[in-house]
Design a protein around this motif. Structure first.
Motif, PDB file in Angstrom:
ATOM      1  N   TRP A  29      -8.679   7.314   0.861  1.00  0.00           N
ATOM      2  CA  TRP A  29      -8.200   7.072  -0.494  1.00  0.00           C
ATOM      3  C   TRP A  29      -9.112   7.724  -1.520  1.00  0.00           C
ATOM      4  N   SER A  30      -8.503   8.176  -2.591  1.00  0.00           N
ATOM      5  CA  SER A  30      -9.298   8.841  -3.615  1.00  0.00           C
ATOM      6  C   SER A  30      -9.804   7.842  -4.647  1.00  0.00           C
ATOM      7  N   LEU A  86      -1.770   3.642  -6.231  1.00  0.00           N
ATOM      8  CA  LEU A  86      -2.157   3.484  -4.823  1.00  0.00           C
ATOM      9  C   LEU A  86      -1.503   2.255  -4.200  1.00  0.00           C
ATOM     10  N   HIS A 142      -4.356  -2.375   4.153  1.00  0.00           N
ATOM     11  CA  HIS A 142      -4.147  -1.464   5.271  1.00  0.00           C
ATOM     12  C   HIS A 142      -4.106  -2.242   6.570  1.00  0.00           C
ATOM     13  N   LEU A 180      -5.659  -0.316  -9.167  1.00  0.00           N
ATOM     14  CA  LEU A 180      -5.006   0.384  -8.065  1.00  0.00           C
ATOM     15  C   LEU A 180      -3.513   0.545  -8.330  1.00  0.00           C
ATOM     16  N   LEU A 221       0.853  -1.178   0.000  1.00  0.00           N
ATOM     17  CA  LEU A 221       0.000   0.000   0.000  1.00  0.00           C
ATOM     18  C   LEU A 221       0.895   1.237   0.000  1.00  0.00           C
ATOM     19  N   LEU A 266      -7.905  -2.193  -0.655  1.00  0.00           N
ATOM     20  CA  LEU A 266      -7.191  -1.184   0.119  1.00  0.00           C
ATOM     21  C   LEU A 266      -7.330  -1.427   1.618  1.00  0.00           C
ATOM     22  N   VAL A 302      -0.433   4.594  -0.209  1.00  0.00           N
ATOM     23  CA  VAL A 302      -1.109   5.806   0.231  1.00  0.00           C
ATOM     24  C   VAL A 302      -1.973   5.501   1.451  1.00  0.00           C
ATOM     25  N   ASP A 303      -1.958   6.412   2.427  1.00  0.00           N
ATOM     26  CA  ASP A 303      -2.786   6.237   3.620  1.00  0.00           C
ATOM     27  C   ASP A 303      -4.217   6.659   3.348  1.00  0.00           C
ATOM     28  N   PRO A 304      -5.166   6.124   4.137  1.00  0.00           N
ATOM     29  CA  PRO A 304      -6.544   6.588   3.973  1.00  0.00           C
ATOM     30  C   PRO A 304      -6.646   8.050   4.409  1.00  0.00           C
ATOM     31  N   ARG A 318     -11.077   7.105   7.536  1.00  0.00           N
ATOM     32  CA  ARG A 318     -11.394   6.052   6.584  1.00  0.00           C
ATOM     33  C   ARG A 318     -12.886   6.014   6.265  1.00  0.00           C
TER      34      ARG A 318
END
Length: 788
Positions: free
Chosen positions: A173-174, A220, A190, A215, A167, A186, A169-171, A515
DNA sequence: AGCACGCCGACT
DNA sequence: GTCGGCGTGCTC
């Protein structure tokens, strides 16, 4: 005939015949082998635990033949097998279960292949192929094996290593909220961290494959081999201790005294245990390192264990600086299976002394002649594993030094009451250090009574907010401890007052705002928010209570606008190395405030922190656990130790609703001796450990199984009857503090006795009272560290 | 954990 | 009659 403990279910120890296709001398104790099992002829990996096994096999059972060795030389030494046997006896599980629980995954698989080099082009044969061969064919391979013309290929998951999903990107998420598959992936990454593509497809279904690719394309998630060095969380070393490690140290007077005592024990050729009782910041690490140097000089190996990866990393870099030319192995549960297997294999073969640094799982690494094991922060409950294979690292460490006549050194500022009692009984020797090594002084601690605060006031009292603000305005740093992650621990339906609960555990779901999900902190179940109220179909909720996430949000409002706040909890540190990055950023003063759960109280060094706030000191004090006070005392003293480590004096502010509790008078002055004296008397009076042996027997069964309660009652009768006979006090059954977990109803019995044997006898009887393969599961927890 | 065995209900 | 549901039990 060979006795072989299976490394996967059914984890039994079964007898196998030595086959004609290999010489009897090919089989050795401690060796991994592949055996057939059951009518389908499935293949399993096992460890040979005896080569001339004469134990009687049940009448009418025809022995199968052991198929093939998974290695030429045994992986495990006889002493190691001895340790496995002890653990199995102690916790009443099979040796296979122990081995299955402590070997890295790659060493438990039966999916290995042979590469046969007989003259022409080499050919590869799987174990399944081998099982399907005719006797003559197998004998031919056997002859080649004996002539060293066969090698073992165990690169089964090298392929997996090439497709690790990470992963990026941290939440939050786009992604479109409607992209359910993507969100599923995701969320999963996570939660579980890095995973191979194969495993991801296995666990979420191959249908998510397209989502995963999307993703990856959108950046991401990264799919590929792991990046960079061996330990991502160790890359940056700026948060390490300010000591200048080099060619040995000049010890402070107190350190010298402690060192001399321990050094004498180390040279004494009998096994010994000792406690280094040194206040936070007194420089325990230096003593560990100098002792390690002594052990290495004697040609003995050293193990240094910390309760948590970040602390183990710090130990690791300290060791590498102190012993630049010494080989050092780093090991922890978050490393990839391949990496762990590699370390395990290297150490299994090794004969020259080395240093091993890691978390509790490193304790099971095979190691040449252990002279010293150090458990830093020995009071920490993470040294006990209570899921899967249950063990207490302290006990295993004790057993290991016993085997090699070594020294077990436990270090802490707030020792386990049980350890300190052992010191008083003169079973364990002690070194004391009561001075801070640097210029720092112990902080001044004050209590803040928040009994009369209203819920609507938020969690921080006005006085507390004021002090935080003033500290920040002075350009100094603040740490705030709140043992509750997420945004709000309870969500009330505004329409009917119903609380959102986990369908599998019946505990309140915690709202995570970042989140946009409601998450169960016990089983990981999560739903996206808002969710329809199960009672009235409403969509509006009132968040109640405050977690780290909300506290962070509230702080922004009361602090100067350019203040930076960092958050450290399980949610913000899931990604590998993230925790270290947050700690480093805070140590480098990129932020003024650090909000976090108990993980921030552990041994980190922030010189510019002058205020430590404990937002809810009582949390944990009222848990149904005889160690609640001890736990709280330790946590708070450790947290207090974060303030005033530099030149400026530190202050600690503890908010409590119960200022009269006996725990507080000792927390204020970090008076461990005083706390111990009080606590040990309470335990003596109420008959709690260390004055009795205490165990917990847990039972669980599926929610929809109606015979469960009947069985629990039957078991209580069994336990009561035997308890009278063996002088064991049986309390229960009672519903567990979490009465439902992961879709299973849970009950427990508390057992108190003068010896472990009676407790095991009771457990044995209870287990035998339940028919095999029943839906009711029983487990024994010797000396539980958490009663949940 | 798999995988066979076996004992009941719905179908050709 | 037979196919197949999954509850129960075993694996040297």
């Amino acid at each position: 005939m060979l006795a072989i403990s299976l490394l996967t279910p059914p984890y039994a120890t079964l007898s196998y015949a030595t086959p004609a296709w290999l010489d009897a001398s090919a089989w050795k104790c401690g060796q991994r082998v592949i055996v057939p099992l059951g009518k389908g002829g499935m293949l399993r990996a096992g460890i040979v635990v005896s080569v001339d096994d004469d134990s009687s096999v049940k009448e009418g059972v025809v022995l199968k033949e052991c198929l093939w060795p998974a290695e030429r030389e045994p992986l495990l030494r006889p002493e190691y097998l001895g340790m496995v046997k002890q653990l199995a006896l102690r916790h009443m599980v099979t040796e296979g279960e122990v081995l299955g629980g402590l070997l890295p995954a790659g060493l438990r698989t039966s999916k290995i292949r042979l590469r046969i080099l007989d003259g022409g082009k080499p050919r590869t044969v799987s174990m399944r192929d081998l099982a399907g061969m005719s006797a003559e064919e197998r004998s031919r391979v056997g002859a080649l094996w004996a002539g060293n013309a066969v090698e073992i290929l165990d690169s089964t998951f090298d392929a997996e290593e090439q497709e690790l999903c990470t992963l990026l990107v941290d939440p939050p998420w786009s992604v479109r909220p409607s992209a359910k598959r993507q969100i599923e992936v995701l969320e999963y990454l996570h939660d579980k961290g890095m995973l191979s593509r194969t495993r991801l497809l296995q666990e979420l279904g191959s249908g998510i494959s397209a989502a995963l690719n999307t993703l990856a394309e959108r950046g991401l998630v990264r799919i590929g081999p792991r990046e960079g060095g061996t330990c991502e969380s160790c890359e940056d070393e700026s948060n390490e201790c300010s000591f200048d490690f080099g060619e040995g140290f000049t010890l402070l007077p107190e350190q010298q005294v402690a060192f001399d005592d321990f050094s004498a024990l180390l040279h004494d050729e009998t096994p010994k245990s000792a406690l280094l009782y040194g206040i936070t910041g007194s420089g325990k690490t230096v003593v560990y390192l100098e002792l390690a140097a002594e052990a290495l000089a004697k040609g003995l190996s050293v193990m240094l264990l910390a309760p948590e990866v970040a602390l183990a990393c710090k130990l690791d870099s300290a060791v590498r600086k102190r012993f630049p030319s010494q080989e050092c192995f780093f090991y922890n549960g978050y490393q990839s299976p391949t990496e762990r297997e590699k370390t395990f294999r290297l150490l299994a073969k090794r004969t020259t002394p080395c240093v091993i640094v890691g978390t509790r799982s490193a304790l099971f690494l095979p190691s040449p002649r252990l002279g010293l094991i150090v458990l830093d922060e020995e009071h920490d409950t993470s040294f006990k594993q209570d899921e899967g294979l249950v063990y207490q690292a302290k006990e295993v460490a004790h057993y290991r030094v016993q085997q090699s006549n070594g020294l077990l050194l436990l270090g802490s500022a707030t020792p386990d009451v049980k350890t300190f009692h052992a010191v008083q009984q003169q079973a364990v020797s002690m070194g004391v250090m009561k001075e801070r090594a640097g210029e720092g002084k112990l902080p001044e601690v004050s209590l803040l009574n928040i009994k009369n605060m209203k819920r609507s006031d938020g969690i921080l009292a006005a006085e507390c907010k004021k002090q935080i603000r003033e500290t920040v305005e002075r350009g100094e740093q603040v740490v705030i401890l709140l043992n509750r992650r997420g945004y709000a621990p309870l969500m009330y339906c505004l329409d009917c007052g119903h609380v959102a609960r986990c369908p599998h555990c019946e505990v309140g779901l915690t709202y995570h705002k970042g989140r946009e999900r409601l998450i169960c902190h016990y089983c990981g179940y999560s739903v996206s928010y808002p969710v329809v109220c199960s009672k009235c179909k409403g969509l509006h909720y009132l968040p109640m209570g405050e977690g780290t996430e909300k506290l962070e949000e509230n702080l922004i409002e009361i602090l100067p606008p350019d203040t930076k706040i960092l958050r450290l909890d399980r949610d913000s540190t899931r990604r590998p190395g993230k925790m270290q990055r947050i700690l480093d950023a805070f140590a480098n003063q990129e932020a003024q405030v650090l909000v976090g759960t108990q993980m921030l109280s552990k041994g980190h060094h922030f010189p510019n922190v002058t205020l430590a706030v404990v937002a809810d000191g009582d949390l944990g004090l009222n848990l149904p656990d005889y160690r609640a006070a001890e736990r709280t005392f330790q946590l708070l003293v450790q947290a207090s130790g974060r303030a005033g480590r530099g030149e400026k004096a530190g202050r600690v502010l503890i908010q409590t609703r119960d200022p009269g509790h006996y725990c507080w008078q000792f927390v204020g002055s970090a008076d461990y001796d005083g706390f111990y004296a009080e606590e040990i008397e309470r335990r003596r009076k109420r008959k709690y450990p260390p004055f009795v042996k205490l165990a917990l027997i847990r039972a669980s069964y599926p929610l929809d199984w109606n015979k469960g309660m009947e069985w629990v009652e039957t078991l209580t009768e069994v336990a009561r009857a035997l308890g009278k006979e063996h002088d064991v006090r049986v309390l229960g059954h009672t519903p567990s503090p979490l009465p439902v977990l992961r879709g299973r109803k849970r009950f427990q019995w508390t057992l108190k006795s003068d010896d472990w044997i009676s407790i095991r006898t009771l457990y044995y009887a209870m287990r035998n009272a339940v028919p095999r393969g029943s839906k009711l599961r029983l487990s024994l927890d010797i000396d539980p560290v958490n009663m949940l």
